[in-house]
Scaffold this active site. Structure first.
Site, PDB file in Angstrom:
ATOM      1  N   SER A 124       0.832  -1.196   0.000  1.00  0.00           N
ATOM      2  CA  SER A 124       0.000   0.000   0.000  1.00  0.00           C
ATOM      3  C   SER A 124       0.868   1.249   0.000  1.00  0.00           C
ATOM      4  CB  SER A 124      -0.847  -0.019   1.277  1.00  0.00           C
ATOM      5  OG  SER A 124      -1.385   1.241   1.532  1.00  0.00           O
ATOM      6  N   TYR A 148      -1.802  -1.320  10.854  1.00  0.00           N
ATOM      7  CA  TYR A 148      -2.077  -1.842   9.508  1.00  0.00           C
ATOM      8  C   TYR A 148      -0.875  -1.578   8.592  1.00  0.00           C
ATOM      9  CZ  TYR A 148      -3.661  -1.760   4.678  1.00  0.00           C
ATOM     10  OH  TYR A 148      -3.746  -1.957   3.310  1.00  0.00           O
ATOM     11  N   LYS A 152       2.069  -4.104   6.533  1.00  0.00           N
ATOM     12  CA  LYS A 152       2.457  -4.056   5.113  1.00  0.00           C
ATOM     13  C   LYS A 152       3.973  -3.946   4.989  1.00  0.00           C
ATOM     14  CE  LYS A 152      -1.530  -4.534   3.368  1.00  0.00           C
ATOM     15  NZ  LYS A 152      -1.853  -5.803   2.720  1.00  0.00           N
TER      16      LYS A 152
HETATM   17  P1  NAD Z   1     -11.023  -6.962   1.155  1.00  0.00           P
HETATM   18  O1  NAD Z   1     -11.219  -6.968   2.623  1.00  0.00           O
HETATM   19  O2  NAD Z   1     -12.198  -6.688   0.285  1.00  0.00           O
HETATM   20  O3  NAD Z   1     -10.371  -8.350   0.685  1.00  0.00           O
HETATM   21  C1  NAD Z   1      -9.509  -9.095   1.513  1.00  0.00           C
HETATM   22  C2  NAD Z   1     -10.005 -10.537   1.494  1.00  0.00           C
HETATM   23  O4  NAD Z   1      -9.124 -11.321   2.301  1.00  0.00           O
HETATM   24  C3  NAD Z   1     -11.411 -10.694   2.064  1.00  0.00           C
HETATM   25  O5  NAD Z   1     -12.202 -11.438   1.148  1.00  0.00           O
HETATM   26  C4  NAD Z   1     -11.214 -11.451   3.370  1.00  0.00           C
HETATM   27  O6  NAD Z   1     -12.287 -12.297   3.670  1.00  0.00           O
HETATM   28  C5  NAD Z   1      -9.916 -12.206   3.079  1.00  0.00           C
HETATM   29  N1  NAD Z   1      -9.114 -12.556   4.273  1.00  0.00           N
HETATM   30  C6  NAD Z   1      -8.662 -11.727   5.251  1.00  0.00           C
HETATM   31  N2  NAD Z   1      -7.980 -12.434   6.154  1.00  0.00           N
HETATM   32  C7  NAD Z   1      -7.971 -13.723   5.758  1.00  0.00           C
HETATM   33  C8  NAD Z   1      -7.428 -14.932   6.286  1.00  0.00           C
HETATM   34  N3  NAD Z   1      -6.776 -14.962   7.443  1.00  0.00           N
HETATM   35  N4  NAD Z   1      -7.618 -16.082   5.584  1.00  0.00           N
HETATM   36  C9  NAD Z   1      -8.299 -16.076   4.419  1.00  0.00           C
HETATM   37  N5  NAD Z   1      -8.836 -14.974   3.876  1.00  0.00           N
HETATM   38  C10 NAD Z   1      -8.678 -13.808   4.546  1.00  0.00           C
HETATM   39  O7  NAD Z   1      -9.847  -5.926   0.838  1.00  0.00           O
HETATM   40  P2  NAD Z   1      -9.352  -5.321  -0.559  1.00  0.00           P
HETATM   41  O8  NAD Z   1      -9.723  -3.881  -0.596  1.00  0.00           O
HETATM   42  O9  NAD Z   1      -9.742  -6.206  -1.672  1.00  0.00           O
HETATM   43  O10 NAD Z   1      -7.781  -5.395  -0.308  1.00  0.00           O
HETATM   44  C11 NAD Z   1      -7.016  -6.503  -0.730  1.00  0.00           C
HETATM   45  C12 NAD Z   1      -5.584  -6.309  -0.260  1.00  0.00           C
HETATM   46  O11 NAD Z   1      -5.075  -5.077  -0.769  1.00  0.00           O
HETATM   47  C13 NAD Z   1      -5.437  -6.232   1.259  1.00  0.00           C
HETATM   48  O12 NAD Z   1      -4.246  -6.910   1.638  1.00  0.00           O
HETATM   49  C14 NAD Z   1      -5.311  -4.744   1.525  1.00  0.00           C
HETATM   50  O13 NAD Z   1      -4.575  -4.493   2.689  1.00  0.00           O
HETATM   51  C15 NAD Z   1      -4.564  -4.277   0.286  1.00  0.00           C
HETATM   52  N6  NAD Z   1      -4.784  -2.853  -0.019  1.00  0.00           N
HETATM   53  C16 NAD Z   1      -6.069  -2.375  -0.141  1.00  0.00           C
HETATM   54  C17 NAD Z   1      -6.271  -1.015  -0.388  1.00  0.00           C
HETATM   55  C18 NAD Z   1      -7.670  -0.468  -0.492  1.00  0.00           C
HETATM   56  O14 NAD Z   1      -7.821   0.763  -0.379  1.00  0.00           O
HETATM   57  N7  NAD Z   1      -8.701  -1.277  -0.735  1.00  0.00           N
HETATM   58  C19 NAD Z   1      -5.179  -0.149  -0.536  1.00  0.00           C
HETATM   59  C20 NAD Z   1      -3.887  -0.675  -0.433  1.00  0.00           C
HETATM   60  C21 NAD Z   1      -3.700  -2.035  -0.171  1.00  0.00           C
HETATM   61  N1  UFG Z   2     -12.244  11.507   3.580  1.00  0.00           N
HETATM   62  C1  UFG Z   2     -13.248  12.389   3.932  1.00  0.00           C
HETATM   63  N2  UFG Z   2     -14.415  11.887   4.438  1.00  0.00           N
HETATM   64  C2  UFG Z   2     -14.615  10.544   4.601  1.00  0.00           C
HETATM   65  C3  UFG Z   2     -13.581   9.649   4.245  1.00  0.00           C
HETATM   66  C4  UFG Z   2     -12.401  10.166   3.741  1.00  0.00           C
HETATM   67  O1  UFG Z   2     -13.098  13.594   3.789  1.00  0.00           O
HETATM   68  O2  UFG Z   2     -15.698  10.146   5.087  1.00  0.00           O
HETATM   69  C5  UFG Z   2     -11.001  12.042   2.985  1.00  0.00           C
HETATM   70  C6  UFG Z   2      -9.750  11.710   3.790  1.00  0.00           C
HETATM   71  O3  UFG Z   2      -9.535  12.679   4.784  1.00  0.00           O
HETATM   72  C7  UFG Z   2      -8.684  11.694   2.688  1.00  0.00           C
HETATM   73  C8  UFG Z   2      -9.433  11.185   1.451  1.00  0.00           C
HETATM   74  O4  UFG Z   2     -10.814  11.421   1.738  1.00  0.00           O
HETATM   75  O5  UFG Z   2      -8.238  12.998   2.428  1.00  0.00           O
HETATM   76  C9  UFG Z   2      -9.220   9.707   1.181  1.00  0.00           C
HETATM   77  O6  UFG Z   2      -9.518   8.958   2.353  1.00  0.00           O
HETATM   78  P1  UFG Z   2      -9.703   7.372   2.307  1.00  0.00           P
HETATM   79  O7  UFG Z   2     -10.055   6.928   3.679  1.00  0.00           O
HETATM   80  O8  UFG Z   2     -10.631   6.984   1.203  1.00  0.00           O
HETATM   81  O9  UFG Z   2      -8.272   6.826   1.861  1.00  0.00           O
HETATM   82  P2  UFG Z   2      -6.832   7.025   2.531  1.00  0.00           P
HETATM   83  O10 UFG Z   2      -5.975   7.663   1.490  1.00  0.00           O
HETATM   84  O11 UFG Z   2      -6.916   7.677   3.833  1.00  0.00           O
HETATM   85  O12 UFG Z   2      -6.384   5.519   2.788  1.00  0.00           O
HETATM   86  C10 UFG Z   2      -6.537   4.486   1.819  1.00  0.00           C
HETATM   87  C11 UFG Z   2      -6.691   3.162   2.545  1.00  0.00           C
HETATM   88  C12 UFG Z   2      -5.425   2.828   3.287  1.00  0.00           C
HETATM   89  C13 UFG Z   2      -4.283   2.835   2.326  1.00  0.00           C
HETATM   90  C14 UFG Z   2      -4.192   4.147   1.612  1.00  0.00           C
HETATM   91  C15 UFG Z   2      -3.122   4.134   0.570  1.00  0.00           C
HETATM   92  O13 UFG Z   2      -7.758   3.232   3.472  1.00  0.00           O
HETATM   93  O14 UFG Z   2      -5.520   1.543   3.823  1.00  0.00           O
HETATM   94  O15 UFG Z   2      -5.447   4.433   0.963  1.00  0.00           O
HETATM   95  O16 UFG Z   2      -3.270   3.033  -0.265  1.00  0.00           O
HETATM   96  F1  UFG Z   2      -3.142   2.631   3.031  1.00  0.00           F
END
Ligand code: NAD
Ligand code: UFG
Length: 339
Positions: A124, A148, A152
Site C-alpha cells: 500500500s 495496519y 504491510k
Molecule cells: P477486502 O477486505 O475486500 O479483501 C480481503 C479478502 O481477504 C477478504 O475477502 C477477506 O475475507 C480475506 N481474508 C482476510 N484475512 C484472511 C485470512 N486470514 N484467511 C483467508 N482470507 C482472509 O480488501 P481489498 O480492498 O480487496 O484489499 C485486498 C488487499 O489489498 C489487502 O491486503 C489490503 O490491505 C490491500 N490494499 C487495499 C487497499 C484499499 O484501499 N482497498 C489499498 C492498499 C492495499
Molecule cells: N475523507 C473524507 N471523508 C470521509 C472519508 C475520507 O473527507 O468520510 C477524505 C480523507 O480525509 C482523505 C481522502 O478522503 O483525504 C481519502 O480517504 P480514504 O479513507 O478513502 O483513503 P486514505 O488515502 O486515507 O487511505 C486508503 C486506505 C489505506 C491505504 C491508503 C493508501 O484506506 O488503507 O489508501 O493506499 F493505506
C-alpha cells in the site's frame, strides 16, 4: 498448474480473479470470508463464463492451507488476504499483526515447500508515511503510522529476506494507491461492512440516500482547495497490473516494487463534484475536523510500472464514477447474505 489467489473474494481480489480467468488462467481462490461473501464467486462465474475453484480456508489454519497445496498444483500466488481498516488496526493491533503477518508466514512456508516460488503481494502507499514531496517514487523513504501500515511494511521485509535466503523466489510488491470503481457489469464491487471508512464508498452511499451527507475531513490542507488529495485508481486497472506483474515474475527472479496508481491527484471536493457531474446526483457535504493521521497529498509516480511491466492505468475519473454508481445502484445493500 493453477494460480492461488488469497483473498480472491474481496474487493480487489474478485476483480483480479475475473481478469486472470479472462486471460485463460486456472485459478484457486482461498478466502475465509471474514470480509466478503461466497456469492461473489458465483458472480465471477457469471461474468466470465468460466469455472473457478473456491477453498473456504483461513490462512491461519496451517493444515487447511497445506491441504490446498497438496490438492492443487499451485505455481504462483497473488496474495490479497489481509485485514485493511486503519482505525480498527489501532484498536486491535494483535489481531492485525496475527492475521496479516502469521497468515503470510504460513503462506510463504507452503509456497517454498511446494515449489511455487512466485508471489505478487498487495502492499500500500501507506508504507510511504507522510511523503516529503509528490509524486511518490518507489525509492522514497518508508515509514508507517499505524499497525495496519506496519503489517504491510513488515511483510515487504519478510518477502525480501525470503528471497535473499532462497533466490529462486520471484517477489513482486505492488503498492496500491486508492482503488475505487467496480466491474462494468455491476455484478461485483466494493461492499464495506457498516458505515464506510473510505471516501468513495461513502460518497456512493450518500448518492444512494443511504447516508445523509459526507463529512469532509478538513479543508485546511496544503492542496489546491484545502481538502486531501489522493491518487484514485479504477479497480479493474489495478487488477490488470497483477497480470503484468505475474507475467514478469514468471520470467525473472528477484524482489521488485511498483507503485500502482494513475499519477493524478484529486481532492475530496474534486471527487464529490466529479460524482455529481457523472451521475446527476447531489452529494451534500459538511466540512468537519481533520481525521487524525491523514496527510495532505499522496499520489504516485507510476513510470516504473509502465517501463518494467508495460502497465498503465487506462480508465479515467468519469469511468470510476460511472462504474461505482452502477454497482451501488444495482446492489444498494451490497452482496446478499449467505443462505
Ligand atoms: P477486502 O477486505 O475486500 O479483501 C480481503 C479478502 O481477504 C477478504 O475477502 C477477506 O475475507 C480475506 N481474508 C482476510 N484475512 C484472511 C485470512 N486470514 N484467511 C483467508 N482470507 C482472509 O480488501 P481489498 O480492498 O480487496 O484489499 C485486498 C488487499 O489489498 C489487502 O491486503 C489490503 O490491505 C490491500 N490494499 C487495499 C487497499 C484499499 O484501499 N482497498 C489499498 C492498499 C492495499
Ligand atoms: N475523507 C473524507 N471523508 C470521509 C472519508 C475520507 O473527507 O468520510 C477524505 C480523507 O480525509 C482523505 C481522502 O478522503 O483525504 C481519502 O480517504 P480514504 O479513507 O478513502 O483513503 P486514505 O488515502 O486515507 O487511505 C486508503 C486506505 C489505506 C491505504 C491508503 C493508501 O484506506 O488503507 O489508501 O493506499 F493505506
Amino acid at each position: 498448474m493453477a494460480i492461488l489467489i488469497t483473498g480472491g473474494a474481496g474487493f480487489i481480489g474478485s476483480h483480479t480473479v475475473v481478469e486472470f480467468l479472462n486471460a485463460g488462467e486456472d485459478i484457486v481462490i482461498l478466502d475465509n470470508f471474514c470480509n466478503s461473501k461466497p456469492c461473489v464467486v458465483d458472480r465471477i462465474r457469471t461474468i466470465t463464463g468460466k469455472e473457478v475453484t473456491l477453498c473456504r480456508v483461513d490462512l491461519l489454519d496451517r493444515e487447511a492451507v497445506e491441504e490446498v497445496f497438496k490438492t492443487y498444483d499451485i505455481e504462483s500466488c497473488i496474495h490479497f488476504a489481509g485485514l485493511k481498516a486503519v482505525g480498527e488496526s489501532c484498536m486491535m493491533p494483535l489481531r492485525y499483526y496475527h492475521n496479516n503477518i502469521t497468515g503470510t508466514l504460513i503462506l510463504c512456508e507452503m509456497l517454498q515447500k511446494y515449489g511455487a516460488k512466485r508471489i505478487v503481494f498487495s502492499s500500500s502507499a501507506t508504507v510511504y508515511g507522510k511523503p516529503e514531496t509528490v509524486p511518490i517514487r518507489e525509492d522514497f523513504p518508508l515509514s508507517t503510522t499505524n499497525p495496519y501500515g506496519e503489517t504491510k511494511l513488515m511483510i515487504e521485509r519478510i518477502l525480501k529476506d525470503l528471497h535473499t535466503s532462497d533466490p529462486e523466489f520471484s517477489v513482486s510488491i505492488l503498492r496500491y494507491f486508492n482503488p475505487i470503481g467496480a466491474h462494468e457489469s455491476g455484478l461485483i464491487g466494493e461492499d464495506p461492512k457498516g458505515i464506510p471508512n473510505n471516501l468513495f464508498p461513502y460518497i456512493t452511499q450518500v448518492g444512494e440516500g443511504k447516508l445523509p451527507f459526507l463529512r469532509v475531513f478538513g479543508n485546511d490542507y496544503a492542496t489546491h482547495d484545502g481538502t486531501g488529495v489522493r491518487d484514485y485508481i479504477h479497480v479493474v486497472d489495478l487488477a490488470r497490473a497483477h497480470l503484468k506483474a505475474l507475467e514478469r515474475a514468471r520470467k525473472v527472479t528477484g524482489v521488485e516494487y511498483y507503485n500502482v496508481g494513475t499519477g493524478n491527484g484529486y481532492s475530496v471536493l474534486d471527487m464529490v463534484h466529479a460524482y455529481e457531474r457523472v451521475t446527476g446526483l447531489e452529494i451534500p457535504y459538511q466540512i468537519v475536523e481533520r481525521r487524525p493521521g491523514d496527510i495532505d497529498e499522496c499520489y504516485a509516480d507510476p513510470a516504473l510500472a509502465e517501463e518494467m511491466l508495460g502497465w498503465k492505468a487506462e480508465f479515467d475519473l468519469d469511468d470510476m464514477c460511472r462504474d461505482a454508481h452502477r454497482w451501488q445502484s444495482q446492489n444498494p445493500d451490497g452482496y446478499p447474505d449467505e443462505v
